[in-house]
Write an enzyme that holds these catalytic residues in place. Structure first.
Site, PDB file in Angstrom:
ATOM      1  N   GLU A 147       0.827  -1.215   0.000  1.00  0.00           N
ATOM      2  CA  GLU A 147       0.000   0.000   0.000  1.00  0.00           C
ATOM      3  C   GLU A 147       0.859   1.262   0.000  1.00  0.00           C
ATOM      4  O   GLU A 147       0.569   2.215   0.731  1.00  0.00           O
ATOM      5  CB  GLU A 147      -0.948  -0.010   1.202  1.00  0.00           C
ATOM      6  CG  GLU A 147      -1.888  -1.193   1.186  1.00  0.00           C
ATOM      7  CD  GLU A 147      -2.969  -1.158   2.265  1.00  0.00           C
ATOM      8  OE1 GLU A 147      -2.940  -0.252   3.121  1.00  0.00           O
ATOM      9  OE2 GLU A 147      -3.852  -2.023   2.233  1.00  0.00           O
ATOM     10  N   GLU A 175      -3.676  -9.087   0.914  1.00  0.00           N
ATOM     11  CA  GLU A 175      -4.313  -8.949   2.228  1.00  0.00           C
ATOM     12  C   GLU A 175      -5.799  -9.187   2.066  1.00  0.00           C
ATOM     13  O   GLU A 175      -6.415  -8.640   1.144  1.00  0.00           O
ATOM     14  CB  GLU A 175      -4.099  -7.549   2.801  1.00  0.00           C
ATOM     15  CG  GLU A 175      -2.959  -7.477   3.767  1.00  0.00           C
ATOM     16  CD  GLU A 175      -2.732  -6.070   4.277  1.00  0.00           C
ATOM     17  OE1 GLU A 175      -3.674  -5.456   4.801  1.00  0.00           O
ATOM     18  OE2 GLU A 175      -1.587  -5.598   4.148  1.00  0.00           O
TER      19      GLU A 175
HETATM   20  C1  GAL Z   1      -4.033  -2.708   5.519  1.00  0.00           C
HETATM   21  C2  GAL Z   1      -2.549  -2.525   5.794  1.00  0.00           C
HETATM   22  C3  GAL Z   1      -2.117  -3.383   6.958  1.00  0.00           C
HETATM   23  C4  GAL Z   1      -3.048  -3.164   8.105  1.00  0.00           C
HETATM   24  C5  GAL Z   1      -4.436  -3.542   7.666  1.00  0.00           C
HETATM   25  C6  GAL Z   1      -5.464  -3.490   8.757  1.00  0.00           C
HETATM   26  O1  GAL Z   1      -4.540  -1.733   4.721  1.00  0.00           O
HETATM   27  O2  GAL Z   1      -1.806  -2.890   4.667  1.00  0.00           O
HETATM   28  O3  GAL Z   1      -0.799  -3.052   7.317  1.00  0.00           O
HETATM   29  O4  GAL Z   1      -2.978  -1.844   8.469  1.00  0.00           O
HETATM   30  O5  GAL Z   1      -4.822  -2.647   6.658  1.00  0.00           O
HETATM   31  O6  GAL Z   1      -6.716  -3.869   8.246  1.00  0.00           O
END
Ligand code: GAL
Length: 845
Positions: free
Chosen positions: A443, A518
């Site tokens: 990100e 993710e």
């Molecule tokens: C994502 C980020 C992670 C964490 C996560 C929490 O956007 O890449 O590091 O912050 O959100 O949901």
């Protein structure tokens, strides 16, 4: 019989002894890289300057690196060491970094002597990781620096070292101007090594093994070795390489291949490279189910004398990606992955092998086959253990490039260091069979930047062309539209899979292999249940697994998406374990606004929520995202993943618990996670009927109208019409006793090996009391000592080092170790008012 046994063990011994060009290796190999290596972990002196744990400042005196500094009053300790994990937790510190005082300046000093016999050698110090902005001196002379706290690095001590006399190594760490979006830890938090070589030696991370042209039985091994000559004259080096089998204890087995000796003409103060190729017959592939490893042993000789010896563990496996998925040895393997941060809960960032082994064991038992090292280079042991256990790794470099997400982010280092950092990561890890993806970022603010993306991909590819490169996008549309993602082998998507149908319909994107870098970000607290529409209360989150932040979704919804788009490579759930920091949605911090960079309405909604949190000051200090809590106890969600990821394991899991005094006659919804396809629920013998899972749609079975009466809830699950698994929860009696169980019967009397003791509060019949939150006291006597305690409660401010610890919903954890050098037994006793106490014995070897 006896003779056979003796012959057998002799043969094993001999196998274990053979090494390199035929000379002997007597011990299991400790570490990849140079063989002549000494641990520098023990007996450091430490002091903290600058920002102190209580928020005051202590001026840092000048010249702390000088040889004559009197450090006798400094704290004595061994590394790995995280100086911030002792806390205290402070409400005035950010929840995002665990409310722990990680900012400060650490000074470490260690005196060591090298033997006179080593005169004329070269000496290097290898730091596996120092948080952060490490500066190193030897005998008062400045040696060098490495600012990025997550990377491993080597410095040359040769010009400053004194042979046969005491040497003073001084290290300054500085986290005052360093930030991560989670708890980074502070200090020398990974291992330190002294490496000795002759003047002509293999370059640091200077070997590369690539297996090519794999057939069912053979593989062409392509091996390169870079050699440096530090002499003021030209040298003729002979490089000899043999390949051995490597067992799970890191012992060498039989020699399976010998490369032809290579001769290198090296100019004075110059370097050279040899390139070898040979076919390995009867090759045993590395796979997640059979993690076979080999070891290439290199010796370098000049004038017939050995000047260096170097170990390269590796595995032979074939990987590829396509629109159809990720393939390992020609077989499609769905990535069933989790993201994990580097901290080890109550131990903080300080690396510990027993803790890592425990994490891996828990994850593999769940059916997880891959880990994303979010969002930074991991400890080298993460890759070593993944090689041994058959876990696939996405090895990630950065959470920020040139624009930071925090004030003191990697952006401050990017320009000068990004190439060095990325190269260090790739060179360190390129021989690990477990590493199957490189990730250049998560990100990052520049995810639409075509040039930067290409530039970073090129750095990786210039070193390693065998693995796909990805980047984690929270703006996949922007990344795609700009063309930046076209520079990647695999499109990494964070949370946006609901747009997959549209991407699949688009000619430009439809053939791009895509993975969920993710997913989900489901939130829950272990053992906490709220009924009705309530998902969050008192800074805890319901364990019905229904809650997720605006960008996330339930695991079920993610499974349904994956089912709908089977060509996706798989997913990395955010996260496997709870971690210190980022207690979303209670972090009173606006970092998460970054997730909605392109959606003004969502930003506004979140801004409002955050303003409210800022006002109420939530006490949370660790995350709610974990499938497993901070203490390593599985939450309910663990069984949801297990039911989906291990469909062949007969299992069923009921939630919630059945201790609802005062709610008699009211509805308590019952959910069941099972690898079966249908199930029948019984409450006190009465059937609530059978429910069937619709493939691709249902991932849990829900009985919404169960009326609570104390007693017993039982589920019988079926698969293909046959009885498959059962589970039962019972209303328990009052908390009466303590039960202890350890994850091992013995530990070595050294700092590295830890035992994890689970403390369970049980009733008179030995059943866990799932609501028991009771003060406990842990005592360790005999040959052991207490390292830390925890209970998985994200709002607990009890220091991790405290012997006093509350059980949280029936469980607590005590982490113990043997006293250094001790042998005998240790006793772990746990007591609590009104409870029958318990004790357990662990052998210290
Ligand atoms: C994502 C980020 C992670 C964490 C996560 C929490 O956007 O890449 O590091 O912050 O959100 O949901």
């Amino acid at each position: 019989m006896k003779v056979i046994q003796i012959l057998g063990s002799l043969a094993a011994l001999l196998l274990c002894f053979a090494c390199g060009d035929g000379t002997l290796q007597q011990e299991p190999v400790r570490r990849s890289g140079q063989a002549d290596v000494v641990s520098l972990d023990d007996d450091w002196r430490f002091i903290r300057y600058g920002l102190q744990a209580d928020g005051t400042r202590v001026e840092e005196p000048a010249g702390m690196f000088e040889t004559g500094v009197d450090d006798s009053g400094w704290e004595k300790l061994d590394v790995p060491h995280d100086f911030a994990i002792t806390g205290p937790f402070r409400m005035d510190l950010s929840g995002n970094t665990g409310r722990l005082p990680y900012q400060g300046i650490g000074w470490y000093r260690k005196t060591f002597t090298v033997d006179k016999a080593d005169q004329g050698k070269r000496f290097y110090v290898d730091f596996d990781g120092v948080m952060a902005y490490a500066k190193v001196w030897l005998n008062g002379e400045y040696v060098g620096t490495w600012p990025y706290g997550y990377n491993s690095f080597r410095l040359d001590l040769t010009p400053f070292i004194k042979v046969g006399e005491p040497n003073v190594l001084a290290v300054r760490t500085d986290t005052e101007k360093w930030e991560s979006r989670w708890y980074p830890g502070a200090g020398i938090y990974r291992h330190v090594w002294l490496v000795k070589t002759g003047q002509v030696h293999v370059k640091h991370w200077g070997t590369k093994m690539e297996a090519e042209n794999l057939t069912a039985r053979t593989a062409d091994l392509h091996f390169t070795v870079e050699v440096e000559n530090h002499l003021d004259e030209a040298a003729k080096a002979v490089v000899k390489t043999s390949v051995y089998e490597l067992d799970s204890l890191d012992c060498l087995g039989k020699r399976v291949l010998r490369f032809d000796d290579q001769t290198l003409e090296l100019p004075s103060q110059g370097s050279g490279k040899v390139d070898m190729q040979k076919t390995l017959d009867d090759c045993k592939r590395w796979d997640i189910e059979s993690p076979n490893r080999y070891m290439a042993c290199v010796t370098v000789q000049v004038d017939g004398k050995e000047t260096d010896r170097y170990y390269t563990p590796f595995g032979v496996r074939e990987i590829s990606v396509s629109r159809e998925g990720f393939f390992l040895n020609g077989r499609r393997v769905e990535i069933k992955g989790v993201c994990n941060h580097h901290d080890l809960g109550a131990l903080g960032a300080a690396f510990n092998m027993s803790a890592l082994e425990r994490q891996f064991r828990i994850m593999q038992e769940m059916g997880c086959n891959s880990i994303r090292t979010s969002h930074n280079p991991p400890a080298p042991e993460v890759l070593e253990l993944a090689d041994k256990k058959g876990i696939l790794i996405m090895d990630e470099a950065f959470d920020a490039w040139a624009s930071g997400k925090r004030e003191w982010d990697y952006n401050k280092l990017y320009e000068e260091w990004h190439r060095k950092d990325l190269e260090a990561l790739v060179r360190r890890d390129w021989n690990h069979p477990s590493v199957v993806f490189w990730s250049i970022g998560n990100e990052v603010m520049e995810q639409q930047n075509v040039e930067m993306t290409k530039h970073l991909v090129d750095i990786v590819k210039s070193l390693d062309k065998t693995r796909p490169v990805t980047n984690g996008y929270n703006d996949p549309n922007g990344g795609r539209a700009s063309g930046a993602s076209m520079a990647l082998d695999v499109m990494g998507v964070n949370y946006f899979f609901y747009e997959q149908a549209r991407w699949d319909a688009d000619e430009r994107y439809k053939n791009k292999p895509t993975i969920g870098t993710e997913t989900s970000s489901c939130l829950s607290t272990r053992g906490v249940y709220f009924m009705g529409d309530t998902l969050r209360k008192d800074y805890q989150i319901t364990s019905y697994d229904k809650d997720a932040p605006g960008w996330g979704c339930t695991p079920d919804r993610q499974f349904a998406t994956n089912f709908q788009f089977p060509h996706l490579l798989g997913e990395y759930v955010w996260t496997g374990f709870d971690y210190l920091g980022e207690p979303t949605p209670f972090n009173s911090d606006n970092t998460n606004l970054l997730n909605f960079r392109t959606d003004p309405s969502k930003r506004a909604e979140l801004e409002k929520q955050l303003a409210e949190l800022e006002r109420t000051q939530p006490p949370s200090r660790s995350s709610y995202f974990g499938i497993v809590d901070l203490a390593g106890f599985p939450k309910d969600r663990y069984y949801l993943y297990q039911s989906h990821w291990r469909p062949d394991l007969p299992m069923a899991h009921i939630l919630p618990h059945w201790n609802w005094e005062g709610r008699e006659g009211q509805i308590i919804p019952v959910h069941v996670y099972t690898s079966g396809t249908e199930a029948e629920l019984f409450v006190n013998g009465k059937s609530y009927g059978r429910k069937v899972k619709e493939a691709g749609k249902d991932f849990r079975l829900v009985w919404d109208s169960v009326v609570y009466q104390p007693g017993c809830v039982k589920v019988v699950a079926y698969k293909d019409g046959k009885q498959w698994a059962e589970d039962e929860v019972q209303t328990t009696g009052k908390a009466q006793k303590i039960r202890l169980s350890a994850d091992r019967a013995s530990v070595a009397g050294c700092e590295d090996e830890l035992a994890f003791v689970t403390v369970t509060i049980v009733d008179g019949s030995g059943r866990k009391v799932p609501t028991a939150c009771l003060p406990l006291k842990v005592e360790v006597t005999g040959c052991g000592e207490l390292v830390a305690t925890d209970n998985g409660d994200p709002t607990s401010f009890t220091p991790f080092q405290s012997a006093g610890r509350e059980s949280f919903n029936g469980l607590a954890l005590a982490i113990v170790r043997g006293k250094k050098g001790a042998a005998g037994k240790m006793q772990v006793q746990v007591s609590g008012a009104g409870l029958e106490s318990a004790s357990l014995e662990i052998e210290v070897k």
